[in-house]
Design an enzyme around this catalytic site. Structure first.
Site, PDB file in Angstrom:
ATOM      1  N   ARG A  23       0.828  -1.048  -0.235  1.00 50.63           N
ATOM      2  CA  ARG A  23      -0.127   0.251   0.221  1.00 50.63           C
ATOM      3  C   ARG A  23       0.775   1.240   0.317  1.00 50.63           C
ATOM      4  NH1 ARG A  23      -5.474  -1.465   1.865  1.00 50.63           N
ATOM      5  NH2 ARG A  23      -6.382  -0.653   0.768  1.00 50.63           N
ATOM      6  N   ARG A  27      -2.348   7.426   1.341  1.00 45.73           N
ATOM      7  CA  ARG A  27      -2.733   8.647   1.889  1.00 45.73           C
ATOM      8  C   ARG A  27      -1.915   9.161   2.505  1.00 45.73           C
ATOM      9  NH1 ARG A  27      -8.030   5.413   3.434  1.00 45.73           N
ATOM     10  NH2 ARG A  27      -6.317   3.961   3.052  1.00 45.73           N
ATOM     11  N   ARG A  36      -5.404  12.254  -6.481  1.00 44.65           N
ATOM     12  CA  ARG A  36      -6.739  10.840  -6.108  1.00 44.65           C
ATOM     13  C   ARG A  36      -8.553  13.271  -6.642  1.00 44.65           C
ATOM     14  NH1 ARG A  36      -9.083   8.458  -0.258  1.00 44.65           N
ATOM     15  NH2 ARG A  36      -9.937  10.784   0.022  1.00 44.65           N
ATOM     16  N   ASP A  73      -7.200  -1.717  -7.427  1.00 48.62           N
ATOM     17  CA  ASP A  73      -7.139  -2.492  -6.843  1.00 48.62           C
ATOM     18  C   ASP A  73      -7.260  -4.041  -6.616  1.00 48.62           C
ATOM     19  OD1 ASP A  73      -7.996  -1.145  -3.317  1.00 48.62           O
ATOM     20  OD2 ASP A  73      -9.431  -2.738  -4.163  1.00 48.62           O
ATOM     21  N   TYR A 154     -15.532 -10.585  -0.691  1.00 45.51           N
ATOM     22  CA  TYR A 154     -16.226  -9.823  -0.496  1.00 45.51           C
ATOM     23  C   TYR A 154     -17.572  -9.635  -1.894  1.00 45.51           C
ATOM     24  CZ  TYR A 154     -12.166  -6.505   0.850  1.00 45.51           C
ATOM     25  OH  TYR A 154     -11.228  -6.118   2.219  1.00 45.51           O
TER      26      TYR A 154
HETATM   27  O1  CP3 Z   1       0.342   1.166  -3.391  1.00 47.09           O
HETATM   28  C1  CP3 Z   1      -0.538   0.012  -3.590  1.00 47.09           C
HETATM   29  O2  CP3 Z   1      -0.608  -1.335  -2.486  1.00 47.09           O
HETATM   30  C2  CP3 Z   1      -0.859  -0.005  -4.837  1.00 47.09           C
HETATM   31  C3  CP3 Z   1      -2.734  -0.141  -4.746  1.00 47.09           C
HETATM   32  C4  CP3 Z   1      -3.445  -1.108  -3.829  1.00 47.09           C
HETATM   33  C5  CP3 Z   1      -4.740  -0.407  -3.261  1.00 47.09           C
HETATM   34  N1  CP3 Z   1      -5.615  -1.715  -2.637  1.00 47.09           N
HETATM   35  C6  CP3 Z   1      -5.144   0.876  -3.176  1.00 47.09           C
HETATM   36  C7  CP3 Z   1      -5.773   1.723  -2.588  1.00 47.09           C
HETATM   37  C8  CP3 Z   1      -3.738  -2.350  -3.812  1.00 47.09           C
HETATM   38  C9  CP3 Z   1      -2.220  -3.561  -3.590  1.00 47.09           C
HETATM   39  C10 CP3 Z   1      -4.525  -2.684  -2.640  1.00 47.09           C
HETATM   40  C11 CP3 Z   1      -4.881  -4.032  -2.672  1.00 47.09           C
HETATM   41  C12 CP3 Z   1      -5.937  -4.691  -1.563  1.00 47.09           C
HETATM   42  N2  CP3 Z   1      -7.450  -3.312  -1.382  1.00 47.09           N
HETATM   43  C13 CP3 Z   1      -6.393  -5.267  -0.480  1.00 47.09           C
HETATM   44  C14 CP3 Z   1      -5.428  -5.971  -0.503  1.00 47.09           C
HETATM   45  C15 CP3 Z   1      -3.581  -5.557   0.188  1.00 47.09           C
HETATM   46  C16 CP3 Z   1      -4.697  -5.414   1.371  1.00 47.09           C
HETATM   47  O3  CP3 Z   1      -4.430  -3.972   2.461  1.00 47.09           O
HETATM   48  O4  CP3 Z   1      -4.700  -6.181   2.482  1.00 47.09           O
HETATM   49  C17 CP3 Z   1      -7.665  -5.247  -0.205  1.00 47.09           C
HETATM   50  C18 CP3 Z   1      -7.898  -6.151   1.002  1.00 47.09           C
HETATM   51  C19 CP3 Z   1      -8.000  -4.274  -1.427  1.00 47.09           C
HETATM   52  C20 CP3 Z   1     -10.183  -3.899  -1.037  1.00 47.09           C
HETATM   53  C21 CP3 Z   1      -9.590  -2.242  -0.330  1.00 47.09           C
HETATM   54  N3  CP3 Z   1      -9.396  -1.532  -1.039  1.00 47.09           N
HETATM   55  C22 CP3 Z   1     -10.330  -1.719   1.443  1.00 47.09           C
HETATM   56  C23 CP3 Z   1     -10.758  -2.593   2.541  1.00 47.09           C
HETATM   57  C24 CP3 Z   1      -9.958  -0.570   0.918  1.00 47.09           C
HETATM   58  C25 CP3 Z   1     -10.364  -0.012   1.637  1.00 47.09           C
HETATM   59  C26 CP3 Z   1      -9.881   0.667   2.952  1.00 47.09           C
HETATM   60  C27 CP3 Z   1      -8.666   1.538   2.824  1.00 47.09           C
HETATM   61  O5  CP3 Z   1      -7.332   1.261   2.883  1.00 47.09           O
HETATM   62  O6  CP3 Z   1      -9.445   2.677   2.447  1.00 47.09           O
HETATM   63  C28 CP3 Z   1      -9.607  -0.007  -0.419  1.00 47.09           C
HETATM   64  C29 CP3 Z   1      -9.224   1.233  -1.110  1.00 47.09           C
HETATM   65  C30 CP3 Z   1      -8.486   1.553  -1.068  1.00 47.09           C
HETATM   66  N4  CP3 Z   1      -7.154   0.782  -2.158  1.00 47.09           N
HETATM   67  C31 CP3 Z   1      -7.010   3.131  -1.471  1.00 47.09           C
HETATM   68  C32 CP3 Z   1      -6.492   2.601  -2.129  1.00 47.09           C
HETATM   69  C33 CP3 Z   1      -4.240   3.463  -1.730  1.00 47.09           C
HETATM   70  C34 CP3 Z   1      -7.637   3.572   0.041  1.00 47.09           C
HETATM   71  C35 CP3 Z   1      -8.238   4.390  -0.793  1.00 47.09           C
HETATM   72  C36 CP3 Z   1      -8.589   5.745  -0.638  1.00 47.09           C
HETATM   73  O7  CP3 Z   1      -7.619   7.048  -1.888  1.00 47.09           O
HETATM   74  O8  CP3 Z   1      -9.302   6.862  -0.358  1.00 47.09           O
END
Ligand code: CP3
Length: 346
Positions: A23, A27, A36, A73, A154
């Site tokens: 990640r 943010r 964003r 994502d 999900y």
């Molecule tokens: O930098 C990176 O790692 C690349 C981008 C990336 C994102 N999501 C961007 C993201 C990657 C590899 C993911 C994978 C992801 N997404 C996973 C597996 C990795 C892990 O953390 O276990 C999972 C379970 C998700 C599902 C997901 N996406 C959730 C549960 C959420 C909301 C929770 C949160 O962290 O806000 C997201 C949103 C998300 N995916 C964000 C980002 C940068 C936040 C969105 C925002 O900008 O508000």
């Protein structure tokens, strides 16, 4: 040009141990928040190859990590299979109509049809491939997918869950339906990963973030064997592309880990020495600093030193044991990367 990160994935000698953070594009970077905002919302950002490529490169330039991970994502896959998806602020992802029965599953696109809808992901990769090649540095590009089980949680629950009660009810009372879902997702993911590789990623990672929801005796049947099926499909076609498996928090299953892949991602609840003892000869290990250590530079340095001591700079990639949190100071993330390079420099 051979890249340090790719060499490390294959267990080759490298001038230092490479590092990236799960990640890492997100943010905690003000530059990410600006882009964003420009995109409107998170899904629009995923759908916009130019902006997605821009945020992918931010942590490489700002934090100094050795690999970029494609910005997208895991949930774009079920989304393009036909499940309407929203990211509600403060609540995370929500699918409008979760899968309840075989008819709901049959209504979704599968295989090539679904994989072909993810063109914005492949377009993002093409932009990144060109940008990274032009720079001529040694930074690698990582593509990724969610594991079928993590995606299915999900798709069945409709949102993030603490108890997994709906998918576990299916696991124990209607396992055939759960397997049908996992099989359909596996077929899409195989092609999705293949197309990411064709578009230009150097490495792929499979995230099984919710592995720990499954009891150890059922983990192979409902998750690991599908991840291995995907990995082995890719290794047969692209032996030069490393595959990283990240099943989060399954220490009890570690002695049974099998399959043809290259790197095993160790989460922060699993001691690195324990993972090394069971898997170190067969797989390169990635990880595994507790992400909250990033709140303290001292706590970070201590952990990096001790990981270096355990791994000895061999068959290791530094990473966090899960994703970086949004309120981590950027300078602490930079400190982590510098420390990894410093302690491992040969
Ligand atoms: O930098 C990176 O790692 C690349 C981008 C990336 C994102 N999501 C961007 C993201 C990657 C590899 C993911 C994978 C992801 N997404 C996973 C597996 C990795 C892990 O953390 O276990 C999972 C379970 C998700 C599902 C997901 N996406 C959730 C549960 C959420 C909301 C929770 C949160 O962290 O806000 C997201 C949103 C998300 N995916 C964000 C980002 C940068 C936040 C969105 C925002 O900008 O508000």
């Amino acid at each position: 040009m051979s890249k340090i990160f790719v060499d490390a994935c294959f267990g080759k000698e490298t001038p230092y141990t490479p590092v990236w953070m799960m990640r890492q594009a997100g943010r905690y970077l003000k530059e990410y928040m600006e882009v964003r905002k420009q995109a409107g919302n998170f899904l629009n950002l995923c759908h916009n190859p130019k902006l997605a490529a821009e945020v992918t490169l931010q942590p490489v330039d700002i934090v100094g990590v050795d690999a970029a991970i494609l910005f997208s994502d895991i949930l774009v896959v079920p989304n393009e299979m036909g499940m309407k998806l929203d990211f509600l602020s403060g609540e995370g992802p929500v699918f409008e109509k979760p899968i309840k029965n075989q008819a709901d599953l049959d209504a979704l696109l599968g295989g090539e049809e679904a994989a072909n809808k993810l063109t914005y992901v492949y377009d993002t990769i093409k932009i990144l491939r060109e940008a990274l090649d032009k720079r001529g540095d040694e930074k690698a590009l990582i593509g990724f997918t969610g594991a079928p089980w993590t995606l299915a949680t999900y798709m069945i629950e409709g949102e993030g869950t603490k108890t997994y009660n709906i998918c576990k009810k299916m696991m124990y009372s209607n396992p055939e339906l759960l397997h049908s879902i996992l099989k359909k997702v596996t077929e899409v993911v195989k092609l999705y990963m293949q197309k990411q590789i064709e578009a230009g990623v150097d490495v792929v990672q499979i995230f099984d973030s919710w592995a720990a929801a499954i009891e150890p005796s059922k983990y192979d049947e409902f998750s690991w064997k599908y991840m291995v099926e995907i990995a082995e499909y890719l290794k047969a076609k692209y032996p030069h592309i490393p595959v990283i498996m990240f099943p989060k928090s399954i220490p009890a299953f570690i002695p049974q880990v099998y399959g043809n892949f290259d790197v095993f991602g160790v989460d922060w609840s699993t001691p690195m020495a324990y993972a090394k003892e069971h898997l170190g000869d067969r797989y390169v290990l990635q990880g595994n600093m507790e992400p909250c250590r990033l709140y303290s530079k001292e706590a970070t340095s201590f952990c990096v030193e001790s990981l270096q001591k355990t791994m000895g700079g061999k068959r290791h990639i530094f990473n966090l044991g899960h994703g970086i949190l949004p309120d981590v100071p950027v300078e602490n993330a930079i400190h982590f990367v510098k420390e990894c390079h410093r302690v491992s420099k040969k």
